[in-house]
Every structure is written in C-alpha cells, then in structure tokens.
Design a protein around this motif. Sequence first.
Motif, PDB file in Angstrom:
ATOM      1  N   VAL A  12      10.113  20.847 -10.653  1.00  0.00           N
ATOM      2  CA  VAL A  12      11.158  21.660 -10.010  1.00  0.00           C
ATOM      3  C   VAL A  12      10.518  22.825  -9.251  1.00  0.00           C
ATOM      4  N   ALA A  13       9.508  23.443  -9.843  1.00  0.00           N
ATOM      5  CA  ALA A  13       8.814  24.543  -9.160  1.00  0.00           C
ATOM      6  C   ALA A  13       8.180  24.070  -7.862  1.00  0.00           C
ATOM      7  N   ALA A  14       7.462  22.961  -7.919  1.00  0.00           N
ATOM      8  CA  ALA A  14       6.753  22.465  -6.731  1.00  0.00           C
ATOM      9  C   ALA A  14       7.730  22.078  -5.621  1.00  0.00           C
ATOM     10  N   LEU A  15       8.796  21.371  -5.967  1.00  0.00           N
ATOM     11  CA  LEU A  15       9.743  20.930  -4.938  1.00  0.00           C
ATOM     12  C   LEU A  15      10.499  22.117  -4.347  1.00  0.00           C
ATOM     13  N   GLU A  41      15.630  30.552 -13.632  1.00  0.00           N
ATOM     14  CA  GLU A  41      14.421  31.387 -13.699  1.00  0.00           C
ATOM     15  C   GLU A  41      13.264  30.782 -12.898  1.00  0.00           C
ATOM     16  N   ILE A  42      13.157  29.453 -12.893  1.00  0.00           N
ATOM     17  CA  ILE A  42      12.104  28.826 -12.074  1.00  0.00           C
ATOM     18  C   ILE A  42      12.309  29.197 -10.604  1.00  0.00           C
ATOM     19  N   GLY A  97      16.643  26.916  -3.401  1.00  0.00           N
ATOM     20  CA  GLY A  97      16.552  26.307  -4.724  1.00  0.00           C
ATOM     21  C   GLY A  97      17.810  26.591  -5.546  1.00  0.00           C
ATOM     22  N   ILE A  98      18.285  27.819  -5.459  1.00  0.00           N
ATOM     23  CA  ILE A  98      19.523  28.177  -6.187  1.00  0.00           C
ATOM     24  C   ILE A  98      20.714  27.375  -5.643  1.00  0.00           C
ATOM     25  N   SER A  99      20.772  27.185  -4.335  1.00  0.00           N
ATOM     26  CA  SER A  99      21.875  26.375  -3.771  1.00  0.00           C
ATOM     27  C   SER A  99      21.860  24.960  -4.332  1.00  0.00           C
TER      28      SER A  99
END
Lengths: 130, 130, 130, 130, 130, 130
Positions: free
Chosen positions: E64-67, E96-97, E113-115
């Motif tokens: 998830v962090a990388a994408l 949080e990520i 990312g939040i969206s």
Amino acid sequence: MKQDDRYTRGLKKLKEIDGKAGECLIDSLKDIAPDLGRYTIEFPFGDVYSRPGLDLKSREIATVAALTALGNAAPQLKVHIHGALNVGCTRQEVVEIMIQMSVYAGFPSALNGISAAKEVFEERDSKGLS
Amino acid sequence: MKQDDRYTRGLKKLKEIDGKAGECLIDSLKDIAPDLGRYTIEFPFGDVYSRPGLDLKSREIATVAALTALGNAAPQLKVHIHGALNVGCTRQEVVEIMIQMSVYAGFPSALNGISAAKEVFEERDSKGLS
Amino acid sequence: MKQDDRYTRGLKKLKEIDGKAGECLIDSLKDIAPDLGRYTIEFPFGDVYSRPGLDLKSREIATVAALTALGNAAPQLKVHIHGALNVGCTRQEVVEIMIQMSVYAGFPSALNGISAAKEVFEERDSKGLS
Amino acid sequence: MKQDDRYTRGLKKLKEIDGKAGECLIDSLKDIAPDLGRYTIEFPFGDVYSRPGLDLKSREIATVAALTALGNAAPQLKVHIHGALNVGCTRQEVVEIMIQMSVYAGFPSALNGISAAKEVFEERDSKGLS
Amino acid sequence: MKQDDRYTRGLKKLKEIDGKAGECLIDSLKDIAPDLGRYTIEFPFGDVYSRPGLDLKSREIATVAALTALGNAAPQLKVHIHGALNVGCTRQEVVEIMIQMSVYAGFPSALNGISAAKEVFEERDSKGLS
Amino acid sequence: MKQDDRYTRGLKKLKEIDGKAGECLIDSLKDIAPDLGRYTIEFPFGDVYSRPGLDLKSREIATVAALTALGNAAPQLKVHIHGALNVGCTRQEVVEIMIQMSVYAGFPSALNGISAAKEVFEERDSKGLS
C-alpha cells in the motif's frame, strides 16, 4: 509560534491561493483523516507558502511545473492551475509552463498538462474569472 | 524560419543560460549522437526557451522545480541551478524552490535538491560567481 | 531544411502512424496552445520518427514500452498501441511488450498496459481493423 | 514444467543476453538474497524472455526504452544496452532509442541514456566487441 | 516444486488477501493475456507473498505504501487497501500509511491515497465489512 | 502545542530511529537551508512518526518500501534501512521488503534496494550492530 497560529496562517494563505479548494480539502478529509487536513493547512500553507524569499506567483509556477512533470496528481494540478491564475499568472504563462515541461518530462506530460489547463480555463470562463 | 536559424538562436539562448554547459553538451555528444546535440539546441533552446509569454527566470524556476521533483536527472538539475542563478534567481530563491518541492514530491526530493544546490553554490564560490 | 518542411514531413509521418490521432491532437490544441501542436508535429514526428537508423515498428515498440512503464500517460499509450498496430506490430506483440514490462516496472504497470490494449483492441474490432 | 527447468532455461537465456551480467547478479545476491537471484533467473529470463511472440531484439529494445524513460536504474540500463547489442541491435539503434525517449520522457532522460550508452560502447571497444 | 504447485499456492494466497480481486484478475485477462494472469498468480502470490520472513500484514503495508507513493496504479492500490484490511490492518492503520507517504512522496500522493481509501471504506461499509 | 515542542519531540523521535542521521541532516543543512532542517524535524518526525495508530516498525516498513519503489532517493533509503533495523526489523525482513517490491516496481528497483541494504549491513557489521 503556536500550532494554532500556523493553522490560521495556513488557512489564510490557502484562501489567497484557492479559497474553494481549501474548503473542499478540509471537508473531504474531515471524516476519514482530519489530521491530514490539518497538516496540509499547517505545513504546506502555514509554513512553506508563507515564507518570504520567493514570491507567491513563482511558488505556483514551481508547483504547476512539478505536478505536470510528475503526471500522477491530476486533481492537485488543477487546483494549482487555479491557484497560479489567482495569484497573478496569466493563462498564457500557464500554457508556457506546460510547453516548457515537454522538454523536461516529455510531450505526453505537456499534452496532459494542457488538457488540465483547458478544463480549468473552461470552468473559469463559466464563472467569469480571468 | 530555417533550421539553421533555430540552431543559432538556440545556441545563443543556451549561452545566456549556461555557456559552459552548452559547450560541454555539444562536445560530449559530438562522437556518439551529434543529432541529439543539435536537437537539444534547436528544440529546447531555439524553440521553447526563446518563446515570449514567460520570462527566462520563471522558465528556470519551472525547470529547477520539475527536475527536483522527478529526482532522476542530477546532472541536468545542476546545470539548471547554474542557469537559474545566471538569469536572475538569487541563491535564496533556489533554496525556496527546493523547500517548496518537499510539499509536492516529498522530503527526500527536497533534501537531494539542496545537496545539488550546495555543490553548485560551492563551485560558484570558487569562481567568484554570485 | 526549412521549418515548413519539418511540419509537412511530421504530419505525413504522424498520419502513417495514426492519422486520426494526428487530427485530434491538432484540433484539441488549436485554441489553447497551437504552437505546442506545431512542435508536436515538428519535433517528435518531423525530426525523430522520420530518422533512419531504427525502423518505425521498433520505434513504436520503444514508445509503447516506455509509456507502459511510466504509467502516467494513458491517452498517449492508447494512441501508440494503435500506432504500433498500424505500422506492423501484431496484437500478440503488443501484449508481449506489456508482459515484458512486468519485469521492469512491476505487475501493476503491466496490468494497466493490458487494460489499455484491451480498449484499443475492442475499438479496432468494432471498426474491422487488425 | 518443474521449477528447475525454469531456472535452467532462464540461465541459458540470460547467458544469451549477457553472460557476464548473469554471473555478477547471482554472485552479488548469493549471500544476502539468494532467492531473489533465483527469482530473477526464473521469472524474467525463464518465463518472460523465453516466450515466443516477440523476438529477443525487440524485447531488448522495449527494455532499454523503459529503463531510459524511468531513469532510476542505471546499472540495469547498462546491462541491457550490452544485452541489446549482444542480441543483434547495432550501436546506432541503441542511440536511436535514446533519441526516441527525448520525446516521451524528456531530454534529461535521453541525455543520461546516451551517457550510459557511451560507457558501454567504450567498455566494448576495449574488449573488441561490436 | 512443480509449476502447478506454485499456481495452486498462489491462488490460495491471493484468495486469502482478496478473493474477489483474484477472480476479477483471472477473468479480465483470460481472453487477452492468460499467461500474464497465470504469472500474476505464480510469481507475486505463489512465490513472493507465500514466503516466510515477513508477515502478510507487513507485506500489505509495504505494498500500500509503494503504490501510494508511485501514484500511477489506482486500481491495484484499491485492491491492496482491501487486501490490507482483509489480512489484519485496521482502517486507521491504512490512513496512517497514507499520512506517512506525505513525507516521502508529497502531499498529493497522500491525498490521492486517502481518496482511494475512502472509496474502499465506503464499498466495505455497504457490504458490512470491517 | 507550541512549535518548540514539535521540534523537541521530532528530534527525540529521529534519534530513536537513527541518531546519527539526525545529526548529519541538521549539520548538512545549517548553512544553506536551516529552516528545511527544522521542518524535517518538525513535520516528518515531530508530527507524523510521533502519531499513534501505526507502530514505528510498520512506519519504517512503509518508508523502506516506498523509497525502494521510487528508486530516486538512495541516501534516504539507506538512512531508513538503518532506521528499520534500529526500531525492530530484522535484516531478513528488510530483504523481504525488497523482494516484495520486485512485484510492484520491477526487478531493477528490488535489485538496487538489495544493493543499498548490502551497504548498510556491511556498515553495521563493521560497527557490531545487528
């Protein structure tokens, strides 16, 4: 300086750049990640955009250039095309930034930047904004 | 306009931005890809940088911002930090562009941008350049 | 060579690669950034694609690979999947380029490349194109 | 097919592309991440490069283009410039791929691609390789 | 180990992470690139996710962090936000990520990312999933 | 909370993650961009890393994954490999993150991540660190 002052200063600065985007941002994050909303006001706008040493128009030129080159943040690019126009860039200057990016990030980035600019310009036309 | 005129105009513009980098570029490409050398003079400098509609200082702000954000073209970033300073940016303005990029491309991009700026500033100090 | 000749040669080359995309491009830019439209004909198509030394099919393989790996220029990727097929690639070769990119840019890039290819293939099916 | 066969097939394919790089890779990973060494033989070379449907030279054109455009994997770009030359590309074709990338990823990517090519060509000159 | 076993093991692992996404993937590729579907089961899920040495939750945090940081693979990011939640991450950990990524890839990546997370959370709400 | 408190908290957190890197950072920026040094302590470490909701080890997993995938920030990647090991990751877990990234950002990113890990592990061996 207290954190509250950073938020207040950031909110004021963001309104100067793009009032509507500021409200949308805070609103969209309030249920899921309100702290990220607060950080986005405090650090980018309260700290960075509020700095002396580079005028606001030049800051928006840098931002529009970077987002066009990266090519992976379409919503933010449109916010900052609005922002650039709100703080003194002409539409022609925005177009020139996109053309400049054809050299540094390739023609697809420049062409997609122009598409974003076109949408922003049409939205502003419909509202009578320059 | 003839192609020769684009080359002549581009070479003049590149010299205005960074004379030494221009010579290095043409020299480094002359054996392996002379046409790419010629294109680099003609299109970026003869066509794009020579356009009206955005002043040269703003073009360099856009370029330094984009290369800092992309983070994958260190030699060109250094050339354009020199260029920005040669066409009227102050060192503080260059530093502010890097700080601005912490917001749009993250702190590593900003910190690596500052490292590049530091090397350029030291090189210029040793030559008595501003 | 005069600039007019670069434009004429570029337009001819772009029509060879993807006639419809060429018209769309010029049309979409004519109000907002006609010079970028002209540059896009002159430099990529009039200068680069018109060079000897690498055949047109190989140039399109390189372009489809790069746009799939970058993953941030969906409209241009689709144009060049059409282009690759128009200049002699088979559909299977296009699919193989995407599979190859799983190695160099990761599986998401490859899978999104396949999605783009699927849309292009369906559009071509509906028009009876290979 | 058994996994052992994928490894054997991959090693053979990697040797066909760049024998020395294959040995270096396995050697450099054997203490820290031997399984990644094994995967790199099995999946990219045993599975992907061994596929029919796109000839080896075209696969290397795609790879050199993608790595030049991404601009963040210098060691692998050099390995695959060697690889491209080993499987039938001419030096001029490699240079043309770099020039092609100026259009899709910008001039800095193209110029840094040429620098990598220059190093590879000099290394091959010193060994009497084409 | 035979290849069949890698596929079986990968399919089981993918179902553990996101059963529905696994079916969609195989289905979407079956006409155009069935081998890429098979590879995606075999290598990422049969080989990598099935490794000991890093627990599944940590693997999904990394993904998830990388994408989110790359910002060019929206469909896969959503699949892996689902996946992270399916293997033990809380929604707050996913958020949080994204906040963490504002530091390393900039605020636009974090906000986009939040969206993506918001869409996933709403989809899960409608299905009564945590 | 006052800004001084954010700085103090950030410095403490950065020392917990990588004491030496914190000193180097502040030192390297003090002449050229001291405010960026201060921001780097305040926002990433004082605000983000100090948040509850995701443990420090998971934050470092996310950071190492993102920097490996982006592939354009080698110095920061090495700092955070140290950081990951300092807050509880094993060397094997670091290696697994790199292997995981072969899937999402391609094999070159994974291999270059392993090279960075190798340098860090050797540096730690020479100092008797785990």
